[in-house]
Design a protein around this motif. Structure first.
Motif, PDB file in Angstrom:
ATOM      1  N   MET A 148       0.856  -1.170  -0.152  1.00  0.00           N
ATOM      2  CA  MET A 148       0.041  -0.133  -0.106  1.00  0.00           C
ATOM      3  C   MET A 148       0.849   1.107  -0.012  1.00  0.00           C
ATOM      4  N   GLU A 149       2.100   1.146   0.512  1.00  0.00           N
ATOM      5  CA  GLU A 149       2.885   2.289   0.633  1.00  0.00           C
ATOM      6  C   GLU A 149       3.180   2.661  -0.782  1.00  0.00           C
ATOM      7  N   LYS A 175      -8.557   8.226  -5.668  1.00  0.00           N
ATOM      8  CA  LYS A 175      -7.509   9.034  -5.497  1.00  0.00           C
ATOM      9  C   LYS A 175      -6.539   8.637  -6.837  1.00  0.00           C
ATOM     10  N   ARG A 176      -6.157   7.510  -7.093  1.00  0.00           N
ATOM     11  CA  ARG A 176      -5.472   7.228  -8.235  1.00  0.00           C
ATOM     12  C   ARG A 176      -6.165   7.301  -9.675  1.00  0.00           C
ATOM     13  N   GLU A 228     -10.058   2.622   3.340  1.00  0.00           N
ATOM     14  CA  GLU A 228      -8.558   2.706   2.852  1.00  0.00           C
ATOM     15  C   GLU A 228      -8.226   2.728   1.368  1.00  0.00           C
ATOM     16  N   VAL A 229      -8.735   1.375   1.040  1.00  0.00           N
ATOM     17  CA  VAL A 229      -8.145   1.175  -0.272  1.00  0.00           C
ATOM     18  C   VAL A 229      -9.292   1.768  -1.295  1.00  0.00           C
ATOM     19  N   ASP A 231     -10.386   4.686  -1.040  1.00  0.00           N
ATOM     20  CA  ASP A 231     -10.008   5.931  -1.173  1.00  0.00           C
ATOM     21  C   ASP A 231      -8.804   6.051  -2.059  1.00  0.00           C
ATOM     22  N   ASN A 232      -7.951   5.399  -1.828  1.00  0.00           N
ATOM     23  CA  ASN A 232      -6.556   5.192  -2.694  1.00  0.00           C
ATOM     24  C   ASN A 232      -7.131   4.801  -4.310  1.00  0.00           C
ATOM     25  N   SER A 280       1.653   1.772  -3.526  1.00  0.00           N
ATOM     26  CA  SER A 280       0.320   2.122  -4.381  1.00  0.00           C
ATOM     27  C   SER A 280      -0.040   3.573  -4.052  1.00  0.00           C
ATOM     28  N   ASP A 281       0.306   4.052  -2.738  1.00  0.00           N
ATOM     29  CA  ASP A 281      -0.247   5.193  -2.518  1.00  0.00           C
ATOM     30  C   ASP A 281       0.670   6.402  -3.067  1.00  0.00           C
ATOM     31  N   LYS A 282       1.735   6.203  -3.666  1.00  0.00           N
ATOM     32  CA  LYS A 282       2.698   6.931  -4.088  1.00  0.00           C
ATOM     33  C   LYS A 282       3.039   6.870  -5.406  1.00  0.00           C
TER      34      LYS A 282
END
Length: 239
Positions: A97-98, A183-184, A176-177, A179-180, A100-102
């Motif tokens: 996830m780290e 956002k992506r 959380e997923v 939202d990710n 994936s978030d960036k």
């Protein structure tokens, strides 16, 4: 049999990478995971502390692009290629996830995309490849013989991604997923450099309510039809 380039674009967690890997193995093509390439660059940036919160040290990352060597090696146990960053297997690390978030902000950087696109185009010159990503049919291979655009609702995609992370033992909430994923989608679709968009001649696949078997059958029909048409066109170039 004539070999073609199959370009598969689509939203994150739409299943396009799994689809592309399985298809390549089924028809004897080479699979190139472009998403993994951007994830590897993101992992490199995180390892070297070039990402601090929402701030990316673009100057430092740009200076290091020549030091980032990404390759793929076949994994006999999984039957799929693993991603290597400077000779080290990072297949597990780049799916976190780290990363994936960036990854979307990193992938939006022009110098990163240009470096990756050049590598992808070089790989694809020999044909007989299946490549998936965000801009394969629009930027990397605008002349690809078969272009597919894969999508599904954000909720379905988030559920799939969450279940995948749970299976790997990563503790993260569905919210959380989701939202990710959203956002992506926004970053990928609105970035100035090679945004995610459907190529005009791409065939759309919404797999929100499809089984793996149904998706595979549909995909093989598209591939077989396109290869047959290309072979006929080669025999009758003026038709």
């Amino acid at each position: 049999m004539k070999k073609i380039v199959i370009a598969i674009d689509g939203h994150s967690s739409s299943g396009k990478s799994t689809m592309a890997k399985d298809l390549a193995r089924e028809i004897g093509y080479i699979y190139i995971d472009t998403g993994a390439m951007y994830r590897a660059v993101t992992l490199y940036a995180l390892q070297h502390h070039y990402i601090q919160g929402d701030i990316i040290n673009e100057e430092a990352l740009r200076a290091d692009m020549d030091k980032i060597n990404i390759s793929f090696q076949y994994n006999a146990e999984t039957g799929r290629p693993d991603t290597y960053l400077n000779g080290i297997n990072v297949e597990k690390e780049i799916r976190s996830m780290e990363v994936s978030d960036k990854v979307s902000p990193i992938a939006a950087l022009g110098f990163v995309r240009r470096a990756m696109v050049a590598k992808q185009q070089e790989i694809g010159k020999a044909k007989g490849i299946v490549m998936d990503g965000r801009d394969i049919g629009t930027v990397v291979f605008p002349d690809a013989e078969l272009k597919l655009f894969v999508t599904a609702s954000p909720e379905v995609r988030a559920r799939r991604r969450w279940e995948e992370l749970q299976a790997k033992g990563e503790q993260v909430s569905y919210e959380e997923v989701l939202d990710n994923v959203k956002k992506r989608d926004y970053i990928d679709s609105t970035r100035s450099e090679s945004p995610l968009r459907q190529a005009p001649d791409a065939i759309v696949l919404d797999n929100s309510n499809m089984t793996i078997a149904e998706q595979k059958e549909w995909l093989m029909q598209q591939v077989q039809s396109k290869i047959k048409n290309e072979e006929l066109r080669m025999k009758n170039p003026t038709a």
